[in-house]
Write a protein that holds these residues in place. Structure first.
Motif, PDB file in Angstrom:
ATOM      1  N   UNK A 525      12.045 -17.276 -17.168  1.00  0.00           N
ATOM      2  CA  UNK A 525      11.249 -18.475 -17.431  1.00  0.00           C
ATOM      3  C   UNK A 525       9.993 -18.486 -16.548  1.00  0.00           C
ATOM      4  N   UNK A 526      10.099 -17.893 -15.366  1.00  0.00           N
ATOM      5  CA  UNK A 526       8.948 -17.836 -14.460  1.00  0.00           C
ATOM      6  C   UNK A 526       7.755 -17.141 -15.105  1.00  0.00           C
ATOM      7  N   UNK A 527       8.025 -16.095 -15.888  1.00  0.00           N
ATOM      8  CA  UNK A 527       6.928 -15.347 -16.528  1.00  0.00           C
ATOM      9  C   UNK A 527       6.271 -16.188 -17.627  1.00  0.00           C
ATOM     10  N   UNK A 528       7.106 -16.924 -18.366  1.00  0.00           N
ATOM     11  CA  UNK A 528       6.532 -17.767 -19.418  1.00  0.00           C
ATOM     12  C   UNK A 528       5.640 -18.845 -18.799  1.00  0.00           C
ATOM     13  N   UNK A 529       6.127 -19.431 -17.701  1.00  0.00           N
ATOM     14  CA  UNK A 529       5.346 -20.518 -17.098  1.00  0.00           C
ATOM     15  C   UNK A 529       4.044 -19.984 -16.518  1.00  0.00           C
ATOM     16  N   UNK A 530       4.129 -18.807 -15.851  1.00  0.00           N
ATOM     17  CA  UNK A 530       2.898 -18.241 -15.265  1.00  0.00           C
ATOM     18  C   UNK A 530       1.912 -17.863 -16.378  1.00  0.00           C
ATOM     19  N   UNK A 531       2.455 -17.342 -17.469  1.00  0.00           N
ATOM     20  CA  UNK A 531       1.579 -16.957 -18.577  1.00  0.00           C
ATOM     21  C   UNK A 531       0.907 -18.213 -19.149  1.00  0.00           C
ATOM     22  N   UNK A 532       1.675 -19.306 -19.265  1.00  0.00           N
ATOM     23  CA  UNK A 532       1.101 -20.537 -19.815  1.00  0.00           C
ATOM     24  C   UNK A 532       0.035 -21.080 -18.861  1.00  0.00           C
ATOM     25  N   UNK A 533       0.320 -21.048 -17.563  1.00  0.00           N
ATOM     26  CA  UNK A 533      -0.681 -21.519 -16.595  1.00  0.00           C
ATOM     27  C   UNK A 533      -1.943 -20.671 -16.677  1.00  0.00           C
ATOM     28  N   UNK A 534      -1.738 -19.370 -16.781  1.00  0.00           N
ATOM     29  CA  UNK A 534      -2.882 -18.457 -16.886  1.00  0.00           C
ATOM     30  C   UNK A 534      -3.721 -18.821 -18.112  1.00  0.00           C
ATOM     31  N   UNK A 535      -3.018 -19.107 -19.208  1.00  0.00           N
ATOM     32  CA  UNK A 535      -3.694 -19.406 -20.468  1.00  0.00           C
ATOM     33  C   UNK A 535      -4.511 -20.688 -20.425  1.00  0.00           C
ATOM     34  N   UNK A 536      -4.261 -21.532 -19.424  1.00  0.00           N
ATOM     35  CA  UNK A 536      -5.085 -22.750 -19.331  1.00  0.00           C
ATOM     36  C   UNK A 536      -6.433 -22.445 -18.677  1.00  0.00           C
ATOM     37  N   UNK A 537      -6.519 -21.281 -18.042  1.00  0.00           N
ATOM     38  CA  UNK A 537      -7.763 -20.955 -17.327  1.00  0.00           C
ATOM     39  C   UNK A 537      -8.654 -19.993 -18.105  1.00  0.00           C
ATOM     40  N   UNK A 538      -8.046 -19.212 -18.982  1.00  0.00           N
ATOM     41  CA  UNK A 538      -8.844 -18.269 -19.750  1.00  0.00           C
ATOM     42  C   UNK A 538      -8.158 -18.003 -21.083  1.00  0.00           C
ATOM     43  N   UNK A 539      -8.916 -17.586 -22.057  1.00  0.00           N
ATOM     44  CA  UNK A 539      -8.318 -17.342 -23.377  1.00  0.00           C
ATOM     45  C   UNK A 539      -7.330 -16.200 -23.310  1.00  0.00           C
ATOM     46  N   UNK A 540      -6.097 -16.484 -23.649  1.00  0.00           N
ATOM     47  CA  UNK A 540      -5.088 -15.422 -23.608  1.00  0.00           C
ATOM     48  C   UNK A 540      -3.964 -15.785 -24.550  1.00  0.00           C
ATOM     49  N   UNK A 541      -3.304 -14.781 -25.060  1.00  0.00           N
ATOM     50  CA  UNK A 541      -2.059 -14.999 -25.804  1.00  0.00           C
ATOM     51  C   UNK A 541      -1.013 -14.152 -25.112  1.00  0.00           C
ATOM     52  N   UNK A 542       0.217 -14.639 -25.065  1.00  0.00           N
ATOM     53  CA  UNK A 542       1.267 -13.925 -24.330  1.00  0.00           C
ATOM     54  C   UNK A 542       2.514 -13.794 -25.172  1.00  0.00           C
ATOM     55  N   UNK A 543       3.227 -12.707 -24.978  1.00  0.00           N
ATOM     56  CA  UNK A 543       4.517 -12.550 -25.671  1.00  0.00           C
ATOM     57  C   UNK A 543       5.439 -11.696 -24.823  1.00  0.00           C
ATOM     58  N   UNK A 544       6.653 -12.177 -24.655  1.00  0.00           N
ATOM     59  CA  UNK A 544       7.627 -11.431 -23.862  1.00  0.00           C
ATOM     60  C   UNK A 544       8.921 -11.251 -24.630  1.00  0.00           C
ATOM     61  N   UNK A 545       9.584 -10.142 -24.340  1.00  0.00           N
ATOM     62  CA  UNK A 545      10.985 -10.016 -24.732  1.00  0.00           C
ATOM     63  C   UNK A 545      11.744 -10.840 -23.708  1.00  0.00           C
ATOM     64  N   UNK A 546      12.738 -11.579 -24.151  1.00  0.00           N
ATOM     65  CA  UNK A 546      13.420 -12.473 -23.219  1.00  0.00           C
ATOM     66  C   UNK A 546      14.884 -12.627 -23.621  1.00  0.00           C
TER      67      UNK A 546
END
Ligand SMILES: C[S@@+](CC[C@H](N)C(=O)[O-])C[C@H]1O[C@@H](n2cnc3c(N)ncnc32)[C@H](O)[C@@H]1O
Length: 928
Positions: A525-546
């Motif tokens: 869950x830490x990776x999803x949250x960090x990815x979401x936080x990152x996405x608020x600062x710059x355009x990004x899309x994220x996807x993880x196997x989980x």
């Protein structure tokens, strides 16, 4: 035996002189058969072969050796043999010591190599060792072999150089291995002037007793750190001068080399003799990663993410769109150019990159698209515009981090050879680029924005080499002004009970300020949250196997509202599928893939494996929205409720004993109480928890109504038990248990039915095709290990026993390990059922009766005996089919096509039903 050990044994067999009589037994031994098994076959006890010189191992293989030239004929005889069929052989194999022919009777695949090369096909036979191989291992024996050889070398070197195994020198050892791997690759791919130059030089220049092997290697490494001008001054010996200037940090810094034993020297030469040209950087990297990890060595990285699974992340995340653009561009040179420019600015970031397999695959796929663009624009062989440094990663461990960089360098070289030709590739390959773009460190503590700065920010490059600079300092900026960022990977999953103190602290640092319940979250869950936080600062899309647990049950309301609050939505998802890299190592892991973005668009794609297995049978559903349970529909979060949302009967907990075992008795123990028949009836009840109900175990409890307490206390064994209960309740630190000490003759609840109880165990194996529920009589009751509907109408059982209810429970209650975890407040009270007419209830009652009658026909078979996937008795299966048919028609007038459709309907109903405030419903926070 694992795949690597088998490869070593098969190679060994292929290198020995051929012995026709011995071959079948040696072959079976190489695939892990025990000596006793082979001895029995040899004596003929278990050998059922009817072919001359044949050996037939039941359920496995029928092998025969033959005279020179008779191989095809012998294989035909093996295929035609009735014994091959009756003994259910999976393979047939014939050889004369010159050629070898074999057939996989299940897939129909055949091989016919020269005998001396048959070890190259060891992957073909891996099912013989119970290893259901993934295609990559089968198709890339070189990667398994290289891993095996290096593994032996690594272990041997650590034995000879114990100081290199210490924490301080571990990095040196890893770095040394990376240098070796580079040399093996370079000497087979034209990077070094002559093929085999490194291995041959070590062989020729070092003593056979290995005394100076480390000096020879050290001298070669040193030469590879010298530019042409430095060579003039330094003057390395001629045999070392033959090696080019590589630098890139790979050969700078200390050139200390561990000492070699004679054995280690042999292992090194064996490694060099492999053809490293065929190395596959994504697979090899992941396998070799395990070499440096003692705990992992046995599994040899076999649980790495396979290429098909990596593509399940990368395709919907970015590659599908790039390919669509390529198709749409046709031959239009301007549009093609724009696409090429777009890719040149696209960065891919894996914040748990291991040995870089996601990055390598993303890079290779994008190079392929670029090559197609260049082809269509009439510019074949153009230098790539895709910088390797746009493929960034974070990895906790230093060895995989080193290998990730090397794997990307190798991938770049291989792509250059493929798309631009060997000459061009060589001309630009050396010296290596000196930048550091894989960061070694803890991804949950590092600032992703500084490693992958928002587009438009310039960070100056300060590094001057690749491997020498501290690994925790990323030094270059991406060349992607105005470009996009895609975050991907397969971060570690660890349920809360398995997390180390440090990992818990990692999660606390991320979640503590946002949620009180963060402790229940999985590490991923830490990776999803960090990815979401990152996405608020710059355009990004994220996807993880989980792990799929973050999209089920109790984690959903904790994690997903936080992610949605950042403006992210689920752009695509791959619903749960079994992790099927190597079944023997990965049983029980179920994963999902979730892609999030703040620009998720209006067509969200939901991929699902038709039967929950990763067998390529994929369904794609396009939806307006995908919710946190990975179901098409609005973002609803299912909350616990104290009363049923639908017109269902109330389901309560069974009776909680809180008794230290004194109120519960085995059959034997009831006999020791010395009770009269009348007392037995008065004081004993049969009681069911999950295990008793599912496996038919007999268990009883003391059932003492207040009015009979005096009589019970007069029976000494009962009195002793009551006192035992009192003592443990008084000693408990739980206040409510202390209070219950005043009525130590009773369980916390004393619920029992007048007529019957419908019961549902709290946990049930996920392999069971349906939730086990059933009826118990009014002389029996249930413990808190089961839920109970006392005197409820029987149609309630039809609902619990249905497929649609199981799907709801699996989704909203989640699982504990691999068991369904039932909850009345979260699963039953929230279950949406359309309003049932009287006729519906009559129909469902009949269905429940039919299920009970079908079970009865198999008396005394237990639930555990009857509910086995694939072998449920036909009458019972039919009774359930009929039950599903009746219930599903009530929902939508026909059967649902699949579970996604079931869930879609359920969430739709749930949303509508919860939108209307109901006086009987109130949500409550207590966890059950
Ligand atoms: C499941 S593996 C996936 C690696 C690679 N993609 C593969 O398929 O082999 C997860 C990786 O995350 C790394 N890892 C674990 N905890 C980490 C952390 N806190 N920060 C960065 N990486 C971490 C592990 O060392 C491991 O290499």
């Amino acid at each position: 035996m694992n795949a690597v050990e088998i490869e070593a044994a098969v190679s060994d067999l292929a290198s020995q002189p051929f012995d026709g009589e011995e071959f079948p037994f040696a072959f079976l031994a190489a695939f892990g058969n025990k000596k006793t098994t082979i001895d029995r076959l040899r004596k003929g006890n278990t050998n059922a072969s009817d072919v001359p010189n044949g050996v037939l191992q039941r359920n496995n293989i029928h092998v025969a050796t033959c005279q020179p030239g008779a191989v095809s004929e012998t294989l035909n005889a093996l295929r035609a043999s009735p014994k091959t069929t009756t003994a259910k052989a999976k393979f047939i194999l014939a050889t004369d010591g010159r050629t070898l022919e074999a057939e996989d009777l299940v897939s129909g695949e055949t091989i016919a190599p020269d005998y001396r090369n048959f070890a190259d096909h060891f992957g073909f036979f891996l099912p013989l060792a119970g290893i259901s191989t993934i295609k990559e291992i089968k198709d890339n024996p070189i990667d398994v072999r290289a891993t095996g050889r290096l593994n032996k070398l690594y272990v041997e070197l650590l034995k000879d150089n114990p100081d290199w195994a210490t924490e301080e020198r571990r990095h040196d050892m890893n770095h040394f291995m990376a240098r070796l791997i580079f040399c093996f690759f370079a000497e087979d791919t034209g990077i070094f002037k002559e093929t085999g130059l490194f291995t041959r030089t070590v062989d020729q220049m070092s003593e056979r007793d290995a005394a100076n092997t480390h000096e020879v290697i050290g001298t070669i490494f040193h030469a590879m750190n010298l530019s042409a001008t430095q060579r003039n001054a330094d003057k390395p010996p001629a045999w070392a001068d033959a090696f080019p200037y590589v630098n890139g940090g790979l050969f700078s810094g200390s050139i200390d080399v561990p000492r070699f034993s004679r054995m280690a020297r042999t292992f090194l030469l064996h490694s060099g003799q492999l053809n490293w040209r065929e190395i596959n950087p994504d697979i090899f990297g992941s396998m070799i990663q395990a070499v440096a990890d003692e705990g992992e060595r046995g599994a040899l990285g076999m649980h790495y993410t396979s290429v098909p699974n990596i593509l399940k992340v990368l395709n919907p995340l970015l590659l599908d769109e790039l390919r669509e653009q390529l198709n749409a561009a046709g031959d239009n040179p301007r549009i093609l150019l724009n696409l090429r420019r777009r890719m040149a600015k696209t960065r891919v970031f894996d914040p748990a990159c291991g040995s870089g397999n996601f990055l390598v695959i993303a890079y290779k796929q994008m190079r392929q698209i670029e090559a197609e663009i260049n082809q269509r624009r009439g510019e074949p062989g153009l230098k790539t515009e895709i910088p390797l440094t746009n493929f960034r990663g974070i990895e906790l461990l230093s060895f995989p981090a080193e290998i990730a960089r090397l794997a990307l360098i190798i991938a770049e070289y291989q792509c250059d050879v493929q798309y631009r030709g060997q000459r061009q590739a060589l001309a630009e390959f050396l010296p290596l680029n000196a930048m550091n773009w894989i960061t070694c460190g803890n991804a949950l503590r590092l600032d992703w924005l500084s490693l992958c700065p928002p587009t438009g920010n310039q960070v100056k490059m300060v590094a001057n080499d690749l491997f020498h600079t501290p690994l925790d300092q990323p030094e270059i900026d991406f060349d992607n002004e105005g470009g996009e960022t895609y975050i991907c990977g397969n971060p570690p999953y660890l349920g809360s009970t398995w997390q180390s103190e440090e990992q818990k602290a990692d999660l606390k640092a991320i979640f503590n300020a946002r949620s009180k319940s963060w402790k229940s979250l999985d590490y991923v869950a830490g990776w999803f949250m960090k990815a979401a936080d990152y996405g608020t600062k710059t355009d990004a899309a994220s996807a993880f196997v989980s792990t799929n647990s973050i999209c089920q049950g109790q984690q959903v309301p904790i994690l997903w509202p936080l992610i949605f609050d950042t403006g992210h939505e689920i752009q695509f998802a791959h619903t749960s599928f079994k992790w099927a890299n190597l079944a023997s190592h990965n049983a029980g892991v179920t994963v999902a893939i979730v892609g999030i973005s703040r620009n998720a668009g209006t067509t969200r794609r939901l991929y699902s494996e038709a039967n929950g297995q990763s067998d390529g049978n994929l369904q794609i559903k396009v939806a307006d929205n995908i919710n946190a349970y990975l179901v098409p529909g609005p973002n609803v979060i299912v909350e616990r409720a104290s009363k049923p949302l639908s017109a269902l009967s109330e389901m309560s907990f069974g009776n909680k004993p809180v008794d230290g075992g004194h109120l519960l008795l085995s059959k034997n123990e009831t006999n020791k109480l010395g009770l009269s028949t009348q007392q037995r009836t008065r004081f004993l009840r049969r009681i069911y928890g999950s295990a008793e109900f599912i496996r038919g175990l007999e268990r009883y409890c003391l059932w003492i109504e207040d009015k009979h307490l005096d009589e019970a206390m007069g029976i000494e064994p009962i009195r002793q038990r009551i006192e035992g209960v009192r003592a443990i309740r008084l000693a408990s630190r739980d206040k409510s248990a202390n209070e219950m000490a005043t009525r130590a003759h009773q369980m916390r609840e004393m619920n029992i039915s007048q007529n019957w109880t419908i019961t549902v165990p709290r946990t049930s194996s996920e392999s069971r095709p349906l939730l086990p529920s059933g009826l118990i009589d009014s002389r029996s009751t249930v413990t808190s290990e089961a839920f109970a509907l006392f005197d409820a109408p029987l149609w309630n059982m039809a609902i619990i026993a249905s497929r649609i209810h199981l799907v709801w429970i699996a989704t909203v209650c989640g699982k504990m390990k691999t068991d369904f975890r039932y909850s009345n407040t979260l699963g039953w009270n929230t279950f949406p059922v359309p309003l049932l007419t009287e006729q519906n209830k009559i129909d469902l009652t009949r269905c429940a009766e039919n299920i009970l009658l079908a079970r009865e026909a198999h008396f005394p078979a237990t639930i555990a005996d009857l509910y086995v996937a694939d072998s449920m008795p036909e009458n019972l299966r039919r009774a359930h089919e009929q039950n599903d048919e009746v219930l599903e028609r009530i929902y939508i007038g026909r059967r649902f096509r699949n579970d996604t459709e079931r869930l879609e309907k359920l969430f739709d109903l749930y949303t509508k039903m919860t939108a209307v405030p109901s006086p009987t419903r109130n949500t409550r926070k207590t966890a059950q």
